[in-house]
Design a protein around this motif. Structure first.
Motif, PDB file in Angstrom:
ATOM      1  N   ALA A 192      64.056  -6.708  40.978  1.00  0.00           N
ATOM      2  CA  ALA A 192      64.660  -8.050  41.316  1.00  0.00           C
ATOM      3  C   ALA A 192      65.604  -8.289  40.392  1.00  0.00           C
ATOM      4  O   ALA A 192      65.402  -8.453  39.321  1.00  0.00           O
ATOM      5  CB  ALA A 192      63.633  -9.132  41.564  1.00  0.00           C
ATOM      6  N   ILE A 193      66.707  -8.762  40.933  1.00  0.00           N
ATOM      7  CA  ILE A 193      67.858  -9.393  40.167  1.00  0.00           C
ATOM      8  C   ILE A 193      68.218 -10.687  40.651  1.00  0.00           C
ATOM      9  O   ILE A 193      68.237 -11.153  41.821  1.00  0.00           O
ATOM     10  CB  ILE A 193      69.215  -8.621  40.357  1.00  0.00           C
ATOM     11  N   VAL A 194      67.939 -11.747  39.717  1.00  0.00           N
ATOM     12  CA  VAL A 194      67.916 -12.977  40.262  1.00  0.00           C
ATOM     13  C   VAL A 194      68.806 -13.723  39.173  1.00  0.00           C
ATOM     14  O   VAL A 194      68.760 -14.029  37.950  1.00  0.00           O
ATOM     15  CB  VAL A 194      66.784 -13.855  39.968  1.00  0.00           C
ATOM     16  N   GLY A 195      69.817 -14.620  39.624  1.00  0.00           N
ATOM     17  CA  GLY A 195      70.788 -15.302  38.798  1.00  0.00           C
ATOM     18  C   GLY A 195      71.037 -16.590  39.389  1.00  0.00           C
ATOM     19  O   GLY A 195      70.174 -17.189  40.330  1.00  0.00           O
ATOM     20  N   GLY A 196      72.133 -17.316  39.164  1.00  0.00           N
ATOM     21  CA  GLY A 196      72.334 -18.749  39.496  1.00  0.00           C
ATOM     22  C   GLY A 196      72.171 -19.640  38.304  1.00  0.00           C
ATOM     23  O   GLY A 196      72.048 -19.249  37.205  1.00  0.00           O
ATOM     24  N   ALA A 197      72.638 -20.958  38.475  1.00  0.00           N
ATOM     25  CA  ALA A 197      72.872 -21.861  37.632  1.00  0.00           C
ATOM     26  C   ALA A 197      71.446 -22.227  36.897  1.00  0.00           C
ATOM     27  O   ALA A 197      71.249 -22.517  35.575  1.00  0.00           O
ATOM     28  CB  ALA A 197      73.591 -22.988  38.239  1.00  0.00           C
ATOM     29  N   TRP A 307      68.224  -0.183  35.014  1.00  0.00           N
ATOM     30  CA  TRP A 307      67.347  -0.517  35.895  1.00  0.00           C
ATOM     31  C   TRP A 307      67.553  -0.066  37.147  1.00  0.00           C
ATOM     32  O   TRP A 307      66.609   0.078  37.855  1.00  0.00           O
ATOM     33  CB  TRP A 307      66.920  -2.010  35.609  1.00  0.00           C
ATOM     34  N   ILE A 308      68.736  -0.418  37.762  1.00  0.00           N
ATOM     35  CA  ILE A 308      69.117  -0.073  38.904  1.00  0.00           C
ATOM     36  C   ILE A 308      68.854   1.256  39.195  1.00  0.00           C
ATOM     37  O   ILE A 308      68.494   1.865  40.342  1.00  0.00           O
ATOM     38  CB  ILE A 308      70.593  -0.530  39.288  1.00  0.00           C
ATOM     39  N   ALA A 336      76.844  -4.933  40.928  1.00  0.00           N
ATOM     40  CA  ALA A 336      76.889  -5.014  42.302  1.00  0.00           C
ATOM     41  C   ALA A 336      77.365  -3.726  42.923  1.00  0.00           C
ATOM     42  O   ALA A 336      76.904  -3.012  43.839  1.00  0.00           O
ATOM     43  CB  ALA A 336      77.590  -6.045  43.229  1.00  0.00           C
ATOM     44  N   LYS A 337      78.545  -3.273  42.557  1.00  0.00           N
ATOM     45  CA  LYS A 337      79.108  -2.068  42.733  1.00  0.00           C
ATOM     46  C   LYS A 337      78.256  -0.643  42.256  1.00  0.00           C
ATOM     47  O   LYS A 337      78.078   0.136  43.097  1.00  0.00           O
ATOM     48  CB  LYS A 337      80.441  -1.619  41.899  1.00  0.00           C
ATOM     49  N   HIS A 338      77.580  -0.924  41.088  1.00  0.00           N
ATOM     50  CA  HIS A 338      76.349   0.217  40.859  1.00  0.00           C
ATOM     51  C   HIS A 338      75.528   0.379  41.923  1.00  0.00           C
ATOM     52  O   HIS A 338      75.004   1.497  42.283  1.00  0.00           O
ATOM     53  CB  HIS A 338      75.909  -0.170  39.499  1.00  0.00           C
ATOM     54  N   GLY A 346      72.178   7.101  49.028  1.00  0.00           N
ATOM     55  CA  GLY A 346      70.845   7.338  49.873  1.00  0.00           C
ATOM     56  C   GLY A 346      69.567   7.232  48.735  1.00  0.00           C
ATOM     57  O   GLY A 346      68.494   7.305  49.311  1.00  0.00           O
ATOM     58  N   GLY A 347      69.941   6.693  47.814  1.00  0.00           N
ATOM     59  CA  GLY A 347      68.857   6.868  46.517  1.00  0.00           C
ATOM     60  C   GLY A 347      68.283   5.379  46.399  1.00  0.00           C
ATOM     61  O   GLY A 347      67.276   5.060  45.842  1.00  0.00           O
ATOM     62  N   LEU A 348      68.767   4.370  47.307  1.00  0.00           N
ATOM     63  CA  LEU A 348      68.060   2.990  46.852  1.00  0.00           C
ATOM     64  C   LEU A 348      68.134   2.045  48.151  1.00  0.00           C
ATOM     65  O   LEU A 348      69.227   2.149  48.886  1.00  0.00           O
ATOM     66  CB  LEU A 348      69.234   2.172  45.898  1.00  0.00           C
ATOM     67  N   VAL A 349      67.154   1.318  48.306  1.00  0.00           N
ATOM     68  CA  VAL A 349      67.037   0.282  49.285  1.00  0.00           C
ATOM     69  C   VAL A 349      67.745  -1.204  48.732  1.00  0.00           C
ATOM     70  O   VAL A 349      66.909  -1.382  47.803  1.00  0.00           O
ATOM     71  CB  VAL A 349      65.843   0.192  50.024  1.00  0.00           C
ATOM     72  N   SER A 350      68.666  -1.714  49.059  1.00  0.00           N
ATOM     73  CA  SER A 350      69.218  -2.898  48.488  1.00  0.00           C
ATOM     74  C   SER A 350      69.285  -4.047  49.425  1.00  0.00           C
ATOM     75  O   SER A 350      69.727  -3.840  50.501  1.00  0.00           O
ATOM     76  CB  SER A 350      70.694  -2.672  47.651  1.00  0.00           C
ATOM     77  N   VAL A 351      68.579  -5.120  49.110  1.00  0.00           N
ATOM     78  CA  VAL A 351      68.309  -6.099  50.036  1.00  0.00           C
ATOM     79  C   VAL A 351      68.815  -7.540  49.388  1.00  0.00           C
ATOM     80  O   VAL A 351      68.294  -7.494  48.159  1.00  0.00           O
ATOM     81  CB  VAL A 351      67.002  -6.738  50.407  1.00  0.00           C
ATOM     82  N   ALA A 352      69.701  -8.084  49.888  1.00  0.00           N
ATOM     83  CA  ALA A 352      70.221  -9.261  48.972  1.00  0.00           C
ATOM     84  C   ALA A 352      70.409 -10.400  49.941  1.00  0.00           C
ATOM     85  O   ALA A 352      70.600 -10.351  51.039  1.00  0.00           O
ATOM     86  CB  ALA A 352      71.616  -8.903  48.497  1.00  0.00           C
ATOM     87  N   GLY A 353      70.536 -11.547  49.316  1.00  0.00           N
ATOM     88  CA  GLY A 353      70.730 -12.981  50.082  1.00  0.00           C
ATOM     89  C   GLY A 353      70.770 -13.990  49.414  1.00  0.00           C
ATOM     90  O   GLY A 353      70.557 -14.104  48.316  1.00  0.00           O
TER      91      GLY A 353
END
Length: 398
Positions: A192-197, A307-308, A336-338, A346-353
């Motif tokens: 999980a990648i979590v950012g923000g202020a 990690w990605i 994000a590009k990585h 095809g090696g990764l399931v990526s879900v973002a929101g």
């Protein structure tokens, strides 16, 4: 996760189908500036129309306070939606009452109506049973295609599902399928990648994730709070020093769950928060007292990329730095590009929101290269927090 009733489970031919959609689109100078949410529901509308359903769209718009007002009317959306759907969309100036019911009764199979803003009535947000009944009188079937509003127990998202046979639309179905792949039953390892202020807005999220993922990358301003909680001087950086104990408790919970925490080891700092401000890369334990951290550094970006590479699933919410202004967008764009490249291979399931996340991925030019990008905002965040969403629960098969 329990299965959900979908359009595969119902015959909609010549039925009045109340479809809850998200048409809360941004408007600038009287014109819709982003039609993404309208485009997302097109598959559901097209399928229903092709099957001969009599379609009535229910939606909210803005935050009206005292009943109907022109600023928050859905009327301008009807014409734009018609252009996107490639079909006429007739506007009805209320969502309940004689005019609404007569309009719903008169339409033919394949026709589309757009009812006026449901929030023009107080009963909507109160989930008032009588208001829900008034809505239900215009329909035979209820289809919820607005995951973005599913975290609200409102009359048009939750109440209706108790009064009419209820099903998930194709957009809702796609979102639920993606979320299941993201955290419900994911391929591991999960990162999980979590950012923000601020940590304060994502405490529940972080506490839930450390028990579910294999590694948690923390970036953005919230990383400063975690660094400070470990005794690191972050200078003038945005930092919630009063949440140091909370940060330490999350770190401890992660250790107990064997979830690796990935914090910045280097950072891009500047003395001014403005585009192209003079900046430098420093170790996080060498931040000048008069400077602020505005992005994670290249060493940290390399660690995140590593990690990605290890991950089978990545779930992303929030940018790694102040991506809105250059050059403090570099880390978010690179990561994000990585992730996009690994997904495309095809090696990764990526879900973002989440709002900032969608903007950041758009900025990086990779939104369409992720497995799924949710535009749901609050509902996506509550799902990541492990909370049950009322508008989803009522669609479960029993």
């Amino acid at each position: 996760m329990a299965a959900f009733r979908t359009l595969d489970d119902v015959d909609v031919s010549n039925k009045r189908v109340l479809v809850r959609v998200d048409l809360n689109v941004p408007v600038q100078d009287g014109k819709i500036s982003d039609t993404t949410r309208i485009e997302r529901i097109k598959p559901t509308i097209t399928e229903l129309a092709d099957k001969g359903a009599r379609i009535i769209l229910l939606a909210h718009f803005g935050r009206p306070k005292n009943g109907p007002d022109e600023t928050n009317s859905l009327k301008p959306v009807a014409e734009v939606a018609a252009g996107i759907f490639g079909r006429p969309v007739a506007f009805v100036p209320d969502c309940i009452g004689d005019v609404a019911e007569a309009s719903a009764a008169a339409i033919q199979g394949g026709d589309i109506l757009l009812f006026e803003n449901t929030r023009f009535h107080n009963g909507e947000e109160k989930n008032d049973p009588e208001f829900a009944k008034a809505l239900a009188r215009s329909g035979d079937i209820f289809v919820n295609d607005a995951f973005s509003a599913a975290h609200r127990a409102h009359a048009s998202t939750e109440g209706l599902a108790h009064l009419l046979p209820a099903y998930a639309g194709r957009t809702m179905q796609a979102e639920l399928d993606a979320l299941e792949k993201g955290l419900g039953n994911p391929k591991r390892p999960v990162v999980a990648i979590v950012g923000g202020a601020k940590v304060s807005t994502k405490i529940d999220l972080l506490q839930n994730l450390v028990g579910k993922v294999d590694a948690l990358v923390i970036g953005g301003g919230m990383a400063n709070t975690f660094l400070a909680a470990q005794g690191i001087d972050v200078g003038k950086s945005l930092c919630e020093h009063d949440l140091a104990e909370t940060a330490r408790s999350i770190l401890k919970a992660a250790e107990q769950s064997e979830c690796a925490i990935v914090l910045p080891t280097d950072a891009v700092v500047a003395r001014e928060f403005k585009a192209n401000a003079e900046n430098q890369v420093v170790s996080v334990d060498a931040v000048p007292s008069d400077a602020m951290i505005l992005d994670v550094g290249p060493q940290t970006v390399g660690a995140i990329a590593g990690w990605i590479d290890k991950a089978a699933t990545v779930v992303w919410n929030g940018p790694l730095g102040a991506f809105e202004i250059a050059p403090f967008d570099k880390a978010t764009v690179a990561a994000a590009k990585h992730a996009a490249a690994r997904t495309t291979d095809g090696g990764l399931v990526s879900v973002a929101g989440g709002g900032d996340t969608v903007s950041a991925l758009n900025h990086a030019g990779v939104e369409d290269q992720f497995t799924y990008v949710s535009t749901a905002g609050g509902a996506f965040l509550e799902w990541m927090e492990g909370k049950e969403l009322p508008g989803v629960q009522v669609l479960k098969q029993t």
